[in-house]
Design a protein around this motif. Structure first.
Motif, PDB file in Angstrom:
ATOM      1  N   ARG A  73     -11.668  -7.974  23.618  1.00 14.29           N
ATOM      2  CA  ARG A  73     -10.913  -7.992  24.876  1.00 14.29           C
ATOM      3  C   ARG A  73     -11.343  -9.122  25.798  1.00 14.29           C
ATOM      4  O   ARG A  73     -10.630  -9.450  26.735  1.00 14.29           O
ATOM      5  N   ASP A  74     -12.475  -9.747  25.534  1.00 10.93           N
ATOM      6  CA  ASP A  74     -12.935 -10.883  26.340  1.00 10.93           C
ATOM      7  C   ASP A  74     -12.271 -12.187  25.910  1.00 10.93           C
ATOM      8  O   ASP A  74     -12.472 -13.224  26.526  1.00 10.93           O
ATOM      9  N   ILE A  75     -11.479 -12.151  24.842  1.00 18.72           N
ATOM     10  CA  ILE A  75     -10.918 -13.367  24.250  1.00 18.72           C
ATOM     11  C   ILE A  75      -9.420 -13.461  24.525  1.00 18.72           C
ATOM     12  O   ILE A  75      -8.679 -12.512  24.324  1.00 18.72           O
ATOM     13  N   THR A  76      -9.003 -14.644  24.964  1.00 20.60           N
ATOM     14  CA  THR A  76      -7.590 -14.956  25.136  1.00 20.60           C
ATOM     15  C   THR A  76      -7.265 -16.120  24.206  1.00 20.60           C
ATOM     16  O   THR A  76      -7.984 -17.120  24.194  1.00 20.60           O
ATOM     17  N   ILE A  77      -6.197 -15.984  23.445  1.00 19.19           N
ATOM     18  CA  ILE A  77      -5.763 -17.062  22.566  1.00 19.19           C
ATOM     19  C   ILE A  77      -4.849 -17.965  23.376  1.00 19.19           C
ATOM     20  O   ILE A  77      -3.801 -17.539  23.853  1.00 19.19           O
ATOM     21  N   ASP A  78      -5.253 -19.215  23.533  1.00 15.66           N
ATOM     22  CA  ASP A  78      -4.477 -20.163  24.315  1.00 15.66           C
ATOM     23  C   ASP A  78      -3.419 -20.867  23.478  1.00 15.66           C
ATOM     24  O   ASP A  78      -2.317 -21.118  23.950  1.00 15.66           O
ATOM     25  N   LYS A  79      -3.764 -21.182  22.230  1.00 13.68           N
ATOM     26  CA  LYS A  79      -2.815 -21.911  21.388  1.00 13.68           C
ATOM     27  C   LYS A  79      -3.228 -21.815  19.925  1.00 13.68           C
ATOM     28  O   LYS A  79      -4.413 -21.890  19.610  1.00 13.68           O
ATOM     29  N   CYS A  80      -2.252 -21.663  19.061  1.00 16.74           N
ATOM     30  CA  CYS A  80      -2.464 -21.725  17.622  1.00 16.74           C
ATOM     31  C   CYS A  80      -1.484 -22.744  17.063  1.00 16.74           C
ATOM     32  O   CYS A  80      -0.306 -22.707  17.404  1.00 16.74           O
ATOM     33  N   ALA A  81      -1.985 -23.641  16.239  1.00 13.53           N
ATOM     34  CA  ALA A  81      -1.110 -24.691  15.730  1.00 13.53           C
ATOM     35  C   ALA A  81      -1.673 -25.290  14.456  1.00 13.53           C
ATOM     36  O   ALA A  81      -2.854 -25.149  14.152  1.00 13.53           O
ATOM     37  N   TYR A  82      -0.815 -25.989  13.756  1.00 14.93           N
ATOM     38  CA  TYR A  82      -1.216 -26.823  12.633  1.00 14.93           C
ATOM     39  C   TYR A  82      -1.422 -28.227  13.178  1.00 14.93           C
ATOM     40  O   TYR A  82      -0.547 -28.791  13.828  1.00 14.93           O
ATOM     41  N   ASP A  83      -2.582 -28.799  12.918  1.00 12.66           N
ATOM     42  CA  ASP A  83      -2.883 -30.154  13.368  1.00 12.66           C
ATOM     43  C   ASP A  83      -2.655 -31.097  12.183  1.00 12.66           C
ATOM     44  O   ASP A  83      -3.443 -31.135  11.241  1.00 12.66           O
ATOM     45  N   ALA A  84      -1.566 -31.853  12.243  1.00 11.33           N
ATOM     46  CA  ALA A  84      -1.206 -32.744  11.138  1.00 11.33           C
ATOM     47  C   ALA A  84      -2.231 -33.855  10.946  1.00 11.33           C
ATOM     48  O   ALA A  84      -2.457 -34.307   9.822  1.00 11.33           O
ATOM     49  N   ALA A  85      -2.873 -34.300  12.007  1.00 11.38           N
ATOM     50  CA  ALA A  85      -3.846 -35.388  11.912  1.00 11.38           C
ATOM     51  C   ALA A  85      -5.075 -34.968  11.102  1.00 11.38           C
ATOM     52  O   ALA A  85      -5.603 -35.753  10.316  1.00 11.38           O
ATOM     53  N   THR A  86      -5.532 -33.746  11.287  1.00  8.82           N
ATOM     54  CA  THR A  86      -6.724 -33.272  10.575  1.00  8.82           C
ATOM     55  C   THR A  86      -6.397 -32.369   9.400  1.00  8.82           C
ATOM     56  O   THR A  86      -7.295 -31.997   8.653  1.00  8.82           O
ATOM     57  N   LYS A  87      -5.122 -31.997   9.269  1.00  7.78           N
ATOM     58  CA  LYS A  87      -4.655 -31.066   8.230  1.00  7.78           C
ATOM     59  C   LYS A  87      -5.419 -29.747   8.302  1.00  7.78           C
ATOM     60  O   LYS A  87      -5.910 -29.221   7.304  1.00  7.78           O
ATOM     61  N   LYS A  88      -5.529 -29.222   9.547  1.00  7.99           N
ATOM     62  CA  LYS A  88      -6.216 -27.963   9.769  1.00  7.99           C
ATOM     63  C   LYS A  88      -5.362 -27.033  10.618  1.00  7.99           C
ATOM     64  O   LYS A  88      -4.582 -27.475  11.453  1.00  7.99           O
ATOM     65  N   LEU A  89      -5.540 -25.736  10.383  1.00  2.77           N
ATOM     66  CA  LEU A  89      -4.981 -24.720  11.266  1.00  2.77           C
ATOM     67  C   LEU A  89      -5.984 -24.558  12.402  1.00  2.77           C
ATOM     68  O   LEU A  89      -7.186 -24.415  12.158  1.00  2.77           O
ATOM     69  N   THR A  90      -5.505 -24.576  13.630  1.00  2.00           N
ATOM     70  CA  THR A  90      -6.386 -24.604  14.791  1.00  2.00           C
ATOM     71  C   THR A  90      -6.015 -23.503  15.770  1.00  2.00           C
ATOM     72  O   THR A  90      -4.838 -23.271  16.046  1.00  2.00           O
ATOM     73  N   ALA A  91      -7.025 -22.843  16.285  1.00  2.00           N
ATOM     74  CA  ALA A  91      -6.836 -21.843  17.339  1.00  2.00           C
ATOM     75  C   ALA A  91      -7.711 -22.243  18.521  1.00  2.00           C
ATOM     76  O   ALA A  91      -8.917 -22.457  18.355  1.00  2.00           O
ATOM     77  N   ARG A  92      -7.110 -22.363  19.692  1.00  2.00           N
ATOM     78  CA  ARG A  92      -7.868 -22.610  20.917  1.00  2.00           C
ATOM     79  C   ARG A  92      -7.948 -21.301  21.677  1.00  2.00           C
ATOM     80  O   ARG A  92      -6.924 -20.656  21.920  1.00  2.00           O
ATOM     81  N   ILE A  93      -9.164 -20.917  22.036  1.00  2.00           N
ATOM     82  CA  ILE A  93      -9.369 -19.644  22.713  1.00  2.00           C
ATOM     83  C   ILE A  93     -10.179 -19.848  23.983  1.00  2.00           C
ATOM     84  O   ILE A  93     -10.857 -20.868  24.147  1.00  2.00           O
TER      85      ILE A  93
END
Length: 162
Positions: A73-93
């Protein structure tokens, strides 16, 4: 109906209410719609993400009523995306510590979608001092050959604090 039956029914009702967490904190979720609205109840961590890039999807944070769910409950997900430059799935919290003690958080994110192989990202040692918040990024390699658009959802799978 006898008084003892009425009391038993009342106790049962209260137990069911307590166990189901019917306290208005139904967790939280996000469906990446374009309305840009967000809602939050009881610290469940809901967020709407309408500014995400290609391959991003809905995000959700499971709610909970037990002490094991406090870190989630202390965590908020700000953004989830595929980063084409690094070819990684990324979650910003964002991890927010409203308590009076400093904590180190460990977080596991789960990326899912229709036809997608579930991927996880883990980050440990997210230090958050009492009364403050910290932003963090969790990544995991994208193993597909496309643009990551099959990943439509990310969520906190596990979280702990020490």
């Amino acid at each position: 109906m006898k008084l003892r039956h009425a009391r038993a029914i009342a106790v049962f009702g209260i137990a069911v209410l307590a166990l189901t967490g019917a306290r208005g904190s139904g967790g939280g979720g996000c469906d990446n719609n374009s309305s840009g609205s967000s809602s939050s109840s009881g610290g469940g961590g809901s967020h709407s993400d309408s500014d995400s890039s290609s391959g991003s999807g809905g995000v959700s944070v499971p709610g909970g009523g037990g002490s094991a769910d406090k870190a989630v409950r202390d965590i908020t997900i700000d953004k989830c995306a595929y980063d084409a430059a690094t070819k990684k799935l990324t979650a910003r919290i964002t991890v927010k510590n409203d308590g009076s003690l400093d904590y180190d958080y460990s977080v596991t994110m789960k990326f899912t979608g229709s036809g997608a192989v579930t991927r996880t990202a883990f980050k440990a040692g997210i230090a958050v001092t009492a009364g403050s918040s910290v932003e963090a990024e969790l990544t995991t390699p994208y193993l597909g050959s496309g643009d990551g658009s099959e990943y439509t959802k990310c969520e906190v799978d596990r979280a702990s604090r020490i």
